[in-house]
Scaffold this active site. Structure first.
Site, PDB file in Angstrom:
ATOM      1  N   GLN A  28      46.970  47.933  68.677  1.00  0.00           N
ATOM      2  CA  GLN A  28      46.972  46.578  67.799  1.00  0.00           C
ATOM      3  C   GLN A  28      45.639  46.058  67.927  1.00  0.00           C
ATOM      4  O   GLN A  28      44.958  46.098  69.163  1.00  0.00           O
ATOM      5  CB  GLN A  28      48.012  45.640  68.044  1.00  0.00           C
ATOM      6  N   GLY A  29      45.129  45.252  66.868  1.00  0.00           N
ATOM      7  CA  GLY A  29      43.998  44.753  66.893  1.00  0.00           C
ATOM      8  C   GLY A  29      44.105  43.179  66.511  1.00  0.00           C
ATOM      9  O   GLY A  29      45.148  42.899  65.694  1.00  0.00           O
ATOM     10  N   TYR A  30      43.130  42.164  66.383  1.00  0.00           N
ATOM     11  CA  TYR A  30      43.212  40.968  66.081  1.00  0.00           C
ATOM     12  C   TYR A  30      42.166  40.458  64.981  1.00  0.00           C
ATOM     13  O   TYR A  30      41.183  40.765  65.279  1.00  0.00           O
ATOM     14  CB  TYR A  30      43.334  40.033  67.202  1.00  0.00           C
ATOM     15  N   ILE A  31      42.694  40.286  63.714  1.00  0.00           N
ATOM     16  CA  ILE A  31      41.748  39.904  62.839  1.00  0.00           C
ATOM     17  C   ILE A  31      41.261  38.462  62.993  1.00  0.00           C
ATOM     18  O   ILE A  31      40.154  37.930  63.163  1.00  0.00           O
ATOM     19  CB  ILE A  31      42.300  39.844  61.307  1.00  0.00           C
ATOM     20  N   GLU A  83      38.588  42.019  65.513  1.00  0.00           N
ATOM     21  CA  GLU A  83      37.586  41.486  66.563  1.00  0.00           C
ATOM     22  C   GLU A  83      37.524  42.570  67.724  1.00  0.00           C
ATOM     23  O   GLU A  83      38.398  43.457  67.614  1.00  0.00           O
ATOM     24  CB  GLU A  83      38.211  40.107  67.376  1.00  0.00           C
TER      25      GLU A  83
END
Length: 168
Positions: A28-31, A83
């Protein structure tokens, strides 16, 4: 508004692996990973998800959460907007009493960290504790995935950033 109510614990041993009825790999990644609002893109096995979370309440147990399923292709495209930093983990699902505990074993720069969460219907709900549960860390910002992306577990020997305020 949909609310997520959960408590979070460190894990003291790997007995959860033998107890798990299912496991899944998660990237998972974060916008957006601002304090009080996060927009997360997750690929879980071959499925994609977009999740928006609001600020935690004072106890750190409850917050707004909205999630929408995506195609794998959509999730992979959105990952490019994230990010810097990525969360990579295996989630083990353990049924204990009437609750399911989600045990996350982290990899990469968060290798060595294992955290268990249990979702509740009410902040005062009681539950049986499986033997692998250790110290409760509910509401401690440094254990939020969005924080681990920026300040990985492997670097905790160094000073934590000023905006990290641990409760409890």
């Amino acid at each position: 508004m949909p609310q997520e109510i959960e408590r979070k614990f460190l894990v003291r041993d790997d007995s959860y692996k033998a107890m798990a009825y299912k496991k899944k790999r998660i990237r998972q990644g974060y916008i957006c990973s601002e304090r009080g609002r996060t927009v997360r893109v997750r690929i879980q096995n071959e499925e994609g998800y977009l999740t928006i979370k609001g600020p935690s309440d004072v106890s750190g147990m409850s917050r707004y959460e909205w999630e929408h399923a995506l195609s794998l292709q959509e999730a992979e495209e959105l990952m490019r907007l994230c990010e810097p930093g990525m969360i990579d983990k295996t989630r083990y699902l353990v049924q204990w009493g009437t609750h399911v505990f989600e045990v996350d074993e982290f990899y990469g720069e968060n290798n060595g960290l294992v955290v268990a969460e249990v979702e509740l219907t009410d902040e005062k709900e009681t539950f049986e504790c499986p033997p692998f549960l250790g110290e409760e860390v509910t509401g401690q910002v440094k254990y939020y995935n969005s924080f681990l992306m920026k300040s990985p577990y492997s670097k905790w020997g160094e000073n934590l950033p000023e905006n990290c305020q641990n409760k409890g």
